[in-house]
Write a protein that holds these residues in place. Structure first.
Motif, short mmCIF file in Angstrom:
data_model
loop_
_atom_site.label_atom_id
_atom_site.label_comp_id
_atom_site.label_asym_id
_atom_site.label_seq_id
_atom_site.Cartn_x
_atom_site.Cartn_y
_atom_site.Cartn_z
N LEU A 126 0.82 -1.20 0.00
CA LEU A 126 0.00 0.00 0.00
C LEU A 126 0.86 1.26 0.00
O LEU A 126 0.55 2.24 -0.69
N GLN A 127 1.93 1.25 0.79
CA GLN A 127 2.86 2.39 0.80
C GLN A 127 3.47 2.61 -0.57
O GLN A 127 3.65 3.75 -1.01
N PHE A 128 3.78 1.51 -1.25
CA PHE A 128 4.34 1.60 -2.61
C PHE A 128 3.35 2.24 -3.56
O PHE A 128 3.70 3.15 -4.33
N TYR A 129 2.09 1.78 -3.52
CA TYR A 129 1.08 2.33 -4.41
C TYR A 129 0.80 3.80 -4.12
O TYR A 129 0.56 4.60 -5.04
N LEU A 130 0.80 4.17 -2.83
CA LEU A 130 0.48 5.54 -2.44
C LEU A 130 1.56 6.54 -2.84
O LEU A 130 1.35 7.75 -2.74
N GLU A 131 2.68 6.04 -3.27
CA GLU A 131 3.74 6.94 -3.76
C GLU A 131 3.38 7.53 -5.12
O GLU A 131 3.93 8.55 -5.52
N PHE A 132 2.45 6.89 -5.82
CA PHE A 132 2.06 7.37 -7.15
C PHE A 132 0.96 8.44 -7.02
O PHE A 132 -0.05 8.21 -6.35
N PRO A 133 1.13 9.57 -7.68
CA PRO A 133 0.13 10.67 -7.60
C PRO A 133 -1.26 10.24 -8.06
O PRO A 133 -2.27 10.66 -7.49
N PHE A 134 -1.34 9.40 -9.13
CA PHE A 134 -2.65 9.01 -9.65
C PHE A 134 -3.43 8.16 -8.64
O PHE A 134 -4.66 8.21 -8.60
N VAL A 135 -2.73 7.39 -7.81
CA VAL A 135 -3.40 6.60 -6.78
C VAL A 135 -3.93 7.53 -5.68
O VAL A 135 -5.05 7.35 -5.19
N ARG A 136 -3.13 8.52 -5.31
CA ARG A 136 -3.57 9.47 -4.28
C ARG A 136 -4.77 10.27 -4.76
O ARG A 136 -5.71 10.52 -4.00
N ARG A 137 -4.76 10.65 -6.05
CA ARG A 137 -5.92 11.37 -6.60
C ARG A 137 -7.15 10.49 -6.60
O ARG A 137 -8.25 10.94 -6.25
N ALA A 138 -6.98 9.23 -7.00
CA ALA A 138 -8.11 8.30 -7.02
C ALA A 138 -8.68 8.10 -5.62
O ALA A 138 -9.90 8.04 -5.43
N LEU A 139 -7.80 8.00 -4.63
CA LEU A 139 -8.23 7.81 -3.25
C LEU A 139 -9.01 9.02 -2.75
O LEU A 139 -10.08 8.88 -2.14
N LEU A 140 -8.51 10.21 -3.04
CA LEU A 140 -9.18 11.44 -2.60
C LEU A 140 -10.55 11.58 -3.25
O LEU A 140 -11.55 11.85 -2.59
N VAL A 141 -10.60 11.38 -4.57
CA VAL A 141 -11.87 11.50 -5.30
C VAL A 141 -12.86 10.43 -4.84
O VAL A 141 -14.05 10.70 -4.65
N GLY A 142 -12.38 9.21 -4.63
CA GLY A 142 -13.26 8.13 -4.16
C GLY A 142 -13.88 8.46 -2.82
O GLY A 142 -15.08 8.24 -2.60
N VAL A 143 -13.08 8.98 -1.91
CA VAL A 143 -13.57 9.36 -0.58
C VAL A 143 -14.60 10.48 -0.68
O VAL A 143 -15.67 10.43 -0.04
N LEU A 144 -14.31 11.50 -1.48
CA LEU A 144 -15.21 12.64 -1.60
C LEU A 144 -16.54 12.26 -2.24
O LEU A 144 -17.61 12.67 -1.77
N ILE A 145 -16.48 11.46 -3.30
CA ILE A 145 -17.71 11.02 -3.97
C ILE A 145 -18.55 10.16 -3.03
O ILE A 145 -19.77 10.31 -2.94
N ALA A 146 -17.89 9.24 -2.32
CA ALA A 146 -18.60 8.37 -1.38
C ALA A 146 -19.24 9.19 -0.27
O ALA A 146 -20.39 8.93 0.13
N PHE A 147 -18.53 10.18 0.22
CA PHE A 147 -19.05 11.04 1.30
C PHE A 147 -20.30 11.79 0.84
O PHE A 147 -21.33 11.79 1.52
N CYS A 148 -20.21 12.43 -0.33
CA CYS A 148 -21.36 13.19 -0.84
C CYS A 148 -22.55 12.28 -1.12
O CYS A 148 -23.70 12.63 -0.82
N SER A 149 -22.28 11.12 -1.70
CA SER A 149 -23.35 10.17 -2.02
C SER A 149 -24.07 9.72 -0.75
O SER A 149 -25.29 9.58 -0.73
N SER A 150 -23.31 9.48 0.31
CA SER A 150 -23.91 8.98 1.55
C SER A 150 -24.78 10.04 2.22
O SER A 150 -25.84 9.72 2.77
N LEU A 151 -24.35 11.30 2.17
CA LEU A 151 -25.14 12.37 2.79
C LEU A 151 -26.49 12.51 2.09
O LEU A 151 -27.55 12.57 2.74
N LEU A 152 -26.46 12.57 0.77
CA LEU A 152 -27.72 12.67 0.02
C LEU A 152 -28.51 11.38 0.10
O LEU A 152 -29.74 11.39 0.05
#
Length: 284
Positions: free
Chosen positions: A8-34
């Motif tokens: 996981l530490q290896f994968y998180l070194e890549f910017p595209f993985v960090r962007r995917a993680l951030l976007v996934g969290v934000l989309i999931a958060f908004c979806s759950s509230l609504l």
């Protein structure tokens, strides 16, 4: 365990993985509230209907070779959300019937358009990727991330500023109208925000699985909590956890991102259903 952490530490070194993680969290958060409000108002499948509309719009955008398909997908989905809400209040046609009609029609039209006009040698693969999610979540641009951050802030501010009115409209719309709350305006705003989130979530889980992000966290929280605020908070937390776990499992096991997140959501729901049954048994 150490190998998993190192991977996981290896994968998180890549910017595209960090962007995917951030976007996934934000989309999931908004979806759950609504999702809490949509589930309680019995509009759980509006996400399904809008996702199929977005699929049809995306298919047309692909055929037209638009450089930015959001210019077509977003307005079409927003207009469809408003139409679903307005027509759903018609006594001649129930809201669930409208959603079902638009959902099936959009799915059929979208597939027909792609099948007949696409220049891609792998039409079935393109359609499958759009419906069930693809590696697009791992190829997000900085603009996509900024858009998700902005949308998350809007949803959070909307909930914090209008929490009492959302609560009133959710549980008793007629009473809310009687007390001077503009229920129609709040319903319209929620429909528009839902449409935007649906379009953003297509990159994460695909058209056919979007409803899972809306429904499962809310239903899981409702198995244990009965207070509206507690359900909203718990739903948001569960959705974020499921999104992170799903993305990590997908990276480690090379499984489809969207399907993996949904499977985690289902597992969480089963766990909370069992815990809810245990709690009710203890109280009795």
């Amino acid at each position: 365990m150490n190998e998993i952490i190192e991977s996981l530490q290896f994968y998180l070194e890549f910017p595209f993985v960090r962007r995917a993680l951030l976007v996934g969290v934000l989309i999931a958060f908004c979806s759950s509230l609504l999702g809490v409000t949509l589930v309680l108002k019995r509009y759980s499948f509006i996400g399904d209907g809008l996702s199929h509309v977005a699929f049809a719009a995306m298919s047309i955008a692909m055929v037209m070779s638009l450089s930015n398909n959001m210019l077509l997908i977003l307005p079409v989905t927003i207009v469809s959300a408003i139409l679903m809400l307005k027509t759903g209040n018609n006594t001649k046609i129930n809201g669930d019937a409208i959603i079902a009609m638009m959902s099936v029609a959009s799915l059929a039209i979208g597939y027909m358009v792609v099948n007949k006009n696409s220049d891609s040698p792998n039409v079935a693969g393109d359609v499958c990727s759009t419906l069930f999610g693809a590696t697009s979540i791992l190829t997000l641009s900085e603009l996509d991330v900024i858009l998700c951050i902005a949308m998350s802030i809007i949803v959070l501010v909307f909930y914090l500023l209008f929490y009492n009115k959302i609560f009133a409209v959710t549980f008793d719309e007629d009473f809310a109208k009687a007390t001077g709350v503009r229920a129609g305006a709040y319903n319209m705003l929620m429909a528009v925000i839902t449409a935007v989130i649906i379009v953003l979530a297509m990159n994460l889980v695909g058209s056919l699985l979007i409803s899972a992000l809306v429904i499962f966290p809310a239903l899981s929280a409702m198995r244990v909590f009965k207070n509206f605020k507690a359900v909203v908070i718990c739903s948001g937390i569960l959705s974020i956890i499921s999104s992170v776990l799903g993305l990590f499992i997908s990276l480690l096991e090379t499984t489809p991102v969207g399907s993996t997140i949904v499977v985690v959501d289902i597992t969480v729901f089963i766990i909370f259903a069992i815990v809810g049954m245990f709690i009710r048994g203890v109280k009795e």
